[in-house]
Design an enzyme around this catalytic site. Structure first.
Site, short mmCIF file in Angstrom:
data_model
loop_
_atom_site.label_atom_id
_atom_site.label_comp_id
_atom_site.label_asym_id
_atom_site.label_seq_id
_atom_site.Cartn_x
_atom_site.Cartn_y
_atom_site.Cartn_z
N GLU A 120 0.82 -1.21 0.00
CA GLU A 120 0.00 0.00 0.00
C GLU A 120 0.86 1.27 0.00
O GLU A 120 0.49 2.26 -0.61
CB GLU A 120 -0.91 -0.03 1.23
N ASP A 121 1.97 1.23 0.70
CA ASP A 121 2.70 2.47 0.95
C ASP A 121 4.05 2.61 0.24
O ASP A 121 4.75 3.59 0.45
CB ASP A 121 2.95 2.65 2.46
#
Ligand code: MN
Length: 500
Positions: A90-91
């Site tokens: 996600e990051d």
């Protein structure tokens, strides 16, 4: 897990420090598994690179902290790998696809399960319900998803200070309303306590402050007395030649006290404000200890609960009894259980995943047992043609046992304590609506403001500008914050209130 003295300006040094910090927690793993976890650790550092948390620390501190929480519970290798990598897809620039090349399908499933969950936000009902559905589906396929999510959440709560107050409050509320009850349902008492203790000051700052002011001193006094009583009990055990007993006082639990006070009890009526826990080596000793406690102290009537013979729904086992120490005139609760039961009380379902019991994991069967049928029920519910609102209502109904959810005319779900009235509801919507409430409509029919609400009720409040709080309103509300608002308002009106 707080980590100090980790370098803030040299990633290489920070990562070495973090590995040195983490490694001692991993020594229960065999060397092949340990090596796998180290590979995951290096991948993780490689992916997050120089990213920072809001606090300015290197981001890599976060997955390592969550990993330590789970390693402390001696969870299996794949769970540890997944928690280390949980924020990577996600990051960072590194995708799930790329991780697939290195890690097993099981690990990838765990990571993707958590990645989805992190998008739960209070952005309107629909998205929220949808995310809950996903969460239960992921949990039902592999319950380790929720262990990772809880460990992730725990570290985020430990670092709430770095966030703007509104965001911190939202995260804290969500933790109290979703994650703590899930931990409770899974029997993970230690997680539940931590989540609640960390969230409470941010979710209800004023209530927290007021409560601490009210009881902190009382807590200390009782704790001192209890230490004295504990010594006496140790002495009794010595005389009876009962060995290998561990006794300790239970830590302060402000949120649980807050809930009990909200349910209409006064501090004096909360007997487990301070409790003694007695851990015995075996079952027979539990009952032996129990009868000694009953005979050396004055047992209160109807206060014995044998959760060993009749475990709670979440699997919790213990004997509880409330007794009075005549010498100090102190009433206190005693919880008696075996070491095995104690481990379950702390870690619940997760204790099935601990390293030494790996054979249980292979089967995955326990999730089908009656005790955890609720997870599957929630998944099945998601397949039914219910509206988002109905689904949410059912989920919450199932998840929160001492709370109810009622609906505003606009369709927003409002959480209240069981036994809350229409007047509580009015104050929850807005102070001004509370103060000027004159009549309520529940499911379309007019009712008094003192009417008890039930789960799923649709509630509407009719206000009148001339209306203002009366003294008897204090008896009509269940929520502490509503009572406080009413009391303040009465004082402003010049009404004299007896000190409570
Ligand atoms: Mn995270």
């Amino acid at each position: 897990m707080y980590m100090h003295n980790i370098s803030r300006d040299n990633l290489e040094i920070a990562s070495k420090q973090l590995w040195d910090f983490l490694k001692p927690y991993l020594l229960y793993l065999n060397s092949a598994d340990l090596e796998q976890v180290e590979i995951a650790f290096m991948q993780m550092v490689d992916a997050h690179q120089e990213q920072r948390r809001k606090s300015g620390e290197y981001y890599i501190i976060h997955p390592v902290s969550a990993c330590i929480t789970l390693a402390d519970m001696k969870l299996d290798r794949d769970t540890l790998i997944a928690v280390l990598l949980h924020d990577v897809p996600e990051d960072t620039e590194v995708s799930l696809r790329q991780l697939e090349k290195i890690f097993s399908r099981e690990v990838i499933f765990l990571i993707s399960g958590v990645t989805k969950l992190s998008s739960i936000r209070y952005q309107g009902e629909d998205r929220y319900a949808e995310n809950l559905r996903r969460m239960f589906v992921a949990m039902s396929r592999d319950i380790r998803v929720i262990f990772i999510k809880l460990a992730d959440r725990l570290h985020n709560l430990e670092t709430l200070d770095a966030l703007p107050p509104e965001k911190a409050r939202r995260i804290a509320l969500e933790s109290l309303e979703i994650y703590a009850p899930i931990a409770e349902r899974l029997g993970m008492g230690k997680f539940q306590d931590k989540l609640e203790n960390l969230s409470f000051p941010y979710a209800y700052a004023q209530e927290y402050k007021a409560l601490v002011e009210e009881v902190a001193q009382e807590y200390d006094i009782r704790q001192n007395v209890l230490e004295h009583i504990q010594k006496n009990i140790e002495h009794i055990f010595e005389e009876e030649d009962i060995k290998n007993i561990i006794i300790y006082g239970r830590a302060k639990k402000y949120y649980s006290l807050y809930k009990k006070l909200g349910a209409g009890k006064t501090v004096d009526e909360v007997y487990d404000l301070i409790a003694l826990r007695i851990i015995t080596p075996d079952l027979a000793t539990c009952y032996q200890v129990f009868s000694l406690i009953q005979s050396h102290f004055e047992p209160l009537e109807n206060r014995v609960k044998d959760y060993i013979a009749n475990p709670k729904d979440n699997g919790y086992q213990s004997i509880h009894t409330t007794v009075r120490d005549i010498e100090t005139n102190t009433v206190f609760e005693v919880q008696i259980r075996t070491e095995e039961m104690h481990e379950y009380c702390e870690y619940g379902v997760a204790s099935h995943w601990s390293y030494k019991q790996k054979s249980d994991i292979e089967t995955h069967s326990f999730i089908d047992t009656d005790r955890f049928k609720w997870i599957q029920d929630l998944v099945n519910l998601g397949k039914e043609p219910l509206s988002e609102q109905e689904y949410l209502q059912y989920v919450k109904l199932d998840l929160f046992q001492d709370q109810i959810f009622v609906m505003t005319p606009k369709g927003d779900a409002i959480r209240l304590l069981e036994g809350a009235t229409a007047l509580d509801f009015a104050f929850r919507i807005h102070q001004d609506i509370g103060k000027h409430a004159s009549l309520a409509k529940v499911n379309g029919s007019p009712v008094k403001l003192s009417e008890n609400l039930k789960n799923g009720d649709l509630v509407e409040i009719i206000t009148d500008k001339k209306q203002k709080p009366h003294r008897d309103w204090l008896n009509m509300v269940k929520t502490p914050s509503a009572a406080r608002t009413i009391r303040n308002n009465l004082r402003k009106q010049g009404v004299k209130l007896g000190e409570r």
